[in-house]
Scaffold this motif. Structure first.
Motif, short mmCIF file in Angstrom:
data_model
loop_
_atom_site.label_atom_id
_atom_site.label_comp_id
_atom_site.label_asym_id
_atom_site.label_seq_id
_atom_site.Cartn_x
_atom_site.Cartn_y
_atom_site.Cartn_z
N GLY A 181 0.82 -1.20 0.00
CA GLY A 181 0.00 0.00 0.00
C GLY A 181 0.85 1.25 0.00
N VAL A 182 0.19 2.40 0.00
CA VAL A 182 0.91 3.68 -0.08
C VAL A 182 1.87 3.86 1.09
N VAL A 183 1.49 3.40 2.27
CA VAL A 183 2.33 3.57 3.46
C VAL A 183 3.57 2.69 3.39
N THR A 184 3.40 1.48 2.91
CA THR A 184 4.47 0.48 3.01
C THR A 184 5.37 0.40 1.79
N ASN A 185 4.95 0.98 0.65
CA ASN A 185 5.79 0.85 -0.53
C ASN A 185 6.08 2.20 -1.21
N VAL A 211 -2.84 3.76 12.45
CA VAL A 211 -2.97 3.89 11.00
C VAL A 211 -4.43 4.10 10.63
N ASP A 212 -4.64 4.90 9.61
CA ASP A 212 -5.97 5.30 9.14
C ASP A 212 -5.98 5.02 7.64
N LEU A 213 -6.51 3.88 7.24
CA LEU A 213 -6.28 3.33 5.90
C LEU A 213 -7.54 3.38 5.02
N PHE A 214 -7.36 3.92 3.79
CA PHE A 214 -8.47 4.02 2.84
C PHE A 214 -7.97 3.70 1.44
N HIS A 215 -8.91 3.40 0.55
CA HIS A 215 -8.54 3.25 -0.85
C HIS A 215 -9.61 3.84 -1.75
N ALA A 216 -9.16 4.61 -2.75
CA ALA A 216 -10.03 5.14 -3.80
C ALA A 216 -10.07 4.18 -4.97
N ASN A 217 -8.92 3.58 -5.27
CA ASN A 217 -8.84 2.62 -6.36
C ASN A 217 -9.45 1.28 -5.95
N ASP A 218 -9.78 0.50 -6.96
CA ASP A 218 -10.38 -0.82 -6.73
C ASP A 218 -9.27 -1.82 -6.43
N ILE A 237 4.70 12.08 15.59
CA ILE A 237 4.92 12.09 14.14
C ILE A 237 3.59 11.79 13.47
N ALA A 238 3.29 12.50 12.38
CA ALA A 238 2.08 12.18 11.62
C ALA A 238 2.30 12.53 10.15
N LEU A 239 1.82 11.65 9.27
CA LEU A 239 1.98 11.85 7.84
C LEU A 239 0.68 11.57 7.12
N GLY A 240 0.38 12.41 6.13
CA GLY A 240 -0.75 12.20 5.24
C GLY A 240 -0.24 11.82 3.86
N LEU A 241 -0.65 10.66 3.36
CA LEU A 241 -0.09 10.10 2.14
C LEU A 241 -1.20 9.66 1.19
N THR A 242 -1.04 9.94 -0.10
CA THR A 242 -2.04 9.51 -1.07
C THR A 242 -1.43 9.24 -2.42
N LEU A 243 -2.05 8.31 -3.15
CA LEU A 243 -1.73 8.06 -4.55
C LEU A 243 -2.89 8.51 -5.44
N ALA A 244 -3.76 9.37 -4.89
CA ALA A 244 -4.91 9.90 -5.62
C ALA A 244 -4.96 11.41 -5.43
N ALA A 245 -3.81 12.06 -5.63
CA ALA A 245 -3.66 13.48 -5.34
C ALA A 245 -4.33 14.36 -6.39
N GLU A 246 -4.70 15.56 -5.95
CA GLU A 246 -5.21 16.57 -6.87
C GLU A 246 -4.07 17.19 -7.68
N GLU A 247 -2.95 17.46 -7.01
CA GLU A 247 -1.76 18.02 -7.66
C GLU A 247 -0.63 17.01 -7.47
N PRO A 327 -8.42 -1.77 4.52
CA PRO A 327 -8.72 -0.35 4.30
C PRO A 327 -10.16 -0.12 3.86
N ALA A 328 -10.74 0.99 4.31
CA ALA A 328 -12.12 1.33 3.96
C ALA A 328 -12.17 2.00 2.59
N PRO A 329 -13.15 1.66 1.75
CA PRO A 329 -13.27 2.32 0.45
C PRO A 329 -13.73 3.77 0.60
N ILE A 330 -13.21 4.63 -0.25
CA ILE A 330 -13.64 6.02 -0.29
C ILE A 330 -14.84 6.11 -1.23
N ALA A 331 -15.95 6.61 -0.73
CA ALA A 331 -17.19 6.64 -1.51
C ALA A 331 -17.02 7.45 -2.79
N ALA A 332 -17.78 7.07 -3.81
CA ALA A 332 -17.70 7.71 -5.12
C ALA A 332 -17.93 9.21 -5.05
#
Length: 394
Positions: A181-185, A211-218, A237-247, A327-332
Motif C-alpha cells: 500500500g501507499v504507506v508500506t511501498n 494507522v488510518d487506511l483508505f482506498h479510492a482505487n479498486d 509524528i504524523a503523515l498524510g499520504l495519497t496516490l490519488a492526489a489533486e496536484e 482499508p475502507a473504500p472512499i465513496a464515489a
C-alpha cells in the motif's frame, strides 16, 4: 578491489540496480556477473550484452556465488530469497520494504547474524546528508524546541500501476502477506525518513502506531492513508499520504516543527528549507549512494547507512498496517475518475489539503473528520474506535 554483483529482478526497479552497478564498474569497484529473472532478458536493453542470465536464484547459486546479490523482487519474496543468498555466502542489498511482516524481519536479521553477512535495505533517502544537517540545525536551537514531525506525500498512480503485476495493490496473494500500500511501498520513504529524524531506528524505538487506511482505487490495499506515531522518547509524528492526489507533482516532504520555526526536507531532491526568524533559507545537500556505501562497508568497514537492523522502526509501522482491518473504500461522491483505460486515475477531492492538515496538526484523517472517513450510519463504529483505524502500542 572489485566486488562481484548479481541482480535478481531486472524488469522493474532492478533497472536502477543495474545502473548503479554500471557506475561502480566504470570506476573499477564492481563487476556484474549475472542477472536473474523468470521472465528472461527479452526487452531488457539495460542489461549489458553477454551478461549470464538465469531463471531463478537457485540456478545462479549452483553456478556461482557473487559477493553481493541485489533484489528488486515482490515484497513477499524478500525473506526467502535474501536468506537463500546469505546462506550460500553472499551479502545482500534488498529493496524496501524489508520484509512483509515484523516477524519476517526478525527472521531475516537472525539469518544475517547466523551467516555473518551484511544486508543493506533500499531506503535511498538514508543516504542523504540532510539527516546530519537537520541534527545540526535543531541542536543549534535555530527553530526552537521541536514539537513534532509531519509529512506529506501527494502522488498519483494510474490503473496501469496496479495492473503491472499480480501483487500490486494487494494485502495478500495466494495465502502470503504482501502489504503493498501507499504507506508500506511507494511513499514508505516518508515514514522511514521521519522516523530517522526522530532518532527511531529499531522496533523498540516506537511506542505507538495508529494507522488510518483508505482506498479510492479498486484494490485491496490502501492508497490514501494517515499514520500517527509516537516514539519511545515521546516525539509525535504524523503523515498524510495519497496516490490519488489533486496536484500529483508535489515533491514528498517531511517537516520538523519547532516553537521558533521549521525545517522542510524534500527527500527526493535532498533539499532543506529552513524557516526561522522571519526568514527562509534553502540548502541543497549531498547524498551517498547505498551501493557505494555497501562497497565501502565491505571493503573498508564503514557502517551501513541502511542496515537491516535499522529498519525495525519502519517495520513497526508496516506491521500495524498488516494487522489492521482492511482499508475502507472512499465513496464515489468523494472522488472522480479521470481518463479511460490503463492510464485512467482516481482523484480524491480535497485530499491534498487534508494531508497537509495531518502533517500540521499531527492527527489522522478520522481524528480531523475528513469527509470520506464518515462510515454509513448502519456500519458506523464508535468514534473512539473507527473500523478502519488500528493502533499498535508498545
Amino acid at each position: 578491489m572489485t566486488t562481484t554483483f548479481a541482480v535478481v529482478g531486472i524488469h522493474g526497479y532492478g533497472k536502477q540496480h543495474l545502473h548503479q552497478i554500471g557506475q561502480l564498474a566504470a570506476e573499477g569497484r564492481a563487476r556484474l556477473v549475472a542477472v536473474v529473472d523468470p521472465r528472461g532478458t527479452d526487452g531488457a536493453a539495460h542489461v549489458p550484452p553477454g551478461t549470464p542470465a538465469f531463471g531463478d536464484l537457485s540456478e545462479l547459486l549452483a553456478e556461482t556465488v557473487p559477493d553481493v546479490v541485489t533484489f528488486a523482487t515482490p515484497i513477499h519474496t524478500h525473506l526467502p530469497l535474501a536468506a537463500q543468498a546469505m546462506r550460500a555466502g553472499a551479502h545482500v542489498l534488498l529493496e524496501k520494504p524489508t520484509t512483509a511482516s515484523l516477524p519476517e524481519l526478525r527472521e531475516l536479521i537472525a539469518v544475517a547474524d547466523e551467516t555473518g553477512k551484511s544486508v543493506q535495505v533500499g531506503f535511498q533517502s538514508f543516504g542523504s546528508h540532510a539527516f546530519d544537517r537537520i541534527a545540526e540545525i535543531t541542536a543549534s536551537g535555530r527553530i526552537g524546541e521541536i514539537t513534532g514531525i509531519g509529512g506529506i506525500g501527494l502522488w498519483r498512480r494510474a490503473r496501469s500501476y496496479y495492473d503491472r503485476s499480480p501483487w500490486a495493490g494487494m494485502r495478500r496473494l495466494d495465502g502470503l502477506e504482501v502489504v503493498d500500500g501507499v504507506v508500506t511501498n511507494p511513499l514508505a520513504h516518508s515514514i522511514a525518513s521521519a522516523l530517522r529524524i526522530a532518532g527511531a531506528r529499531r522496533a523498540e524505538d516506537v511506542a505507538e502506531v495508529v494507522v488510518d487506511l483508505f482506498h479510492a482505487n479498486d484494490i485491496e490495499a490502501d492508497d490514501t492513508s494517515a499514520v500517527r506515531l509516537r516514539t519511545t522518547s515521546g516525539m509525535p509524528i504524523a503523515l498524510g499520504l495519497t496516490l490519488a492526489a489533486e496536484e500529483p507533482h508535489t515533491t514528498p516532504r517531511v517537516f520538523v516543527h519547532g516553537t521558533a520555526g521549521s525545517i522542510e526536507f524534500r527527500y527526493t531532491s535532498d533539499v532543506l528549507i529552513v524557516r526561522a526568524g522571519g526568514g527562509e533559507k534553502t540548502e541543497e545537500v549531498q547524498r551517498t549512494s547505498l551501493f557505494e556505501n555497501l562497497l565501502d562497508h565491505l571493503q573498508h568497514g564503514i557502517a551501513l547507512l541502511a542496515d537491516v537492523r535499522d529498519t525495525g522502526a519502519f517495520m513497526r509501522v508496516l506491521e500495524a498496517v498488516r494487522t489492521a482491518p482492511d482499508p475502507a473504500p472512499i465513496a464515489a461522491e468523494h472522488q472522480e475518475i479521470v481518463g479511460e483505460g490503463p492510464e485512467s486515475y482516481r482523484v480524491v477531492r480535497g485530499v491534498d489539503d487534508w494531508c497537509r492538515k495531518v502533517s500540521e496538526e499531527l492527527a489522522t484523517f478520522t481524528e480531523l473528520s475528513a469527509p470520506w472517513t464518515a462510515a454509513p450510519a448502519a456500519a458506523h463504529a464508535p468514534a473512539s474506535a473507527p473500523q478502519h483505524t488500528h493502533g499498535v502500542r508498545a
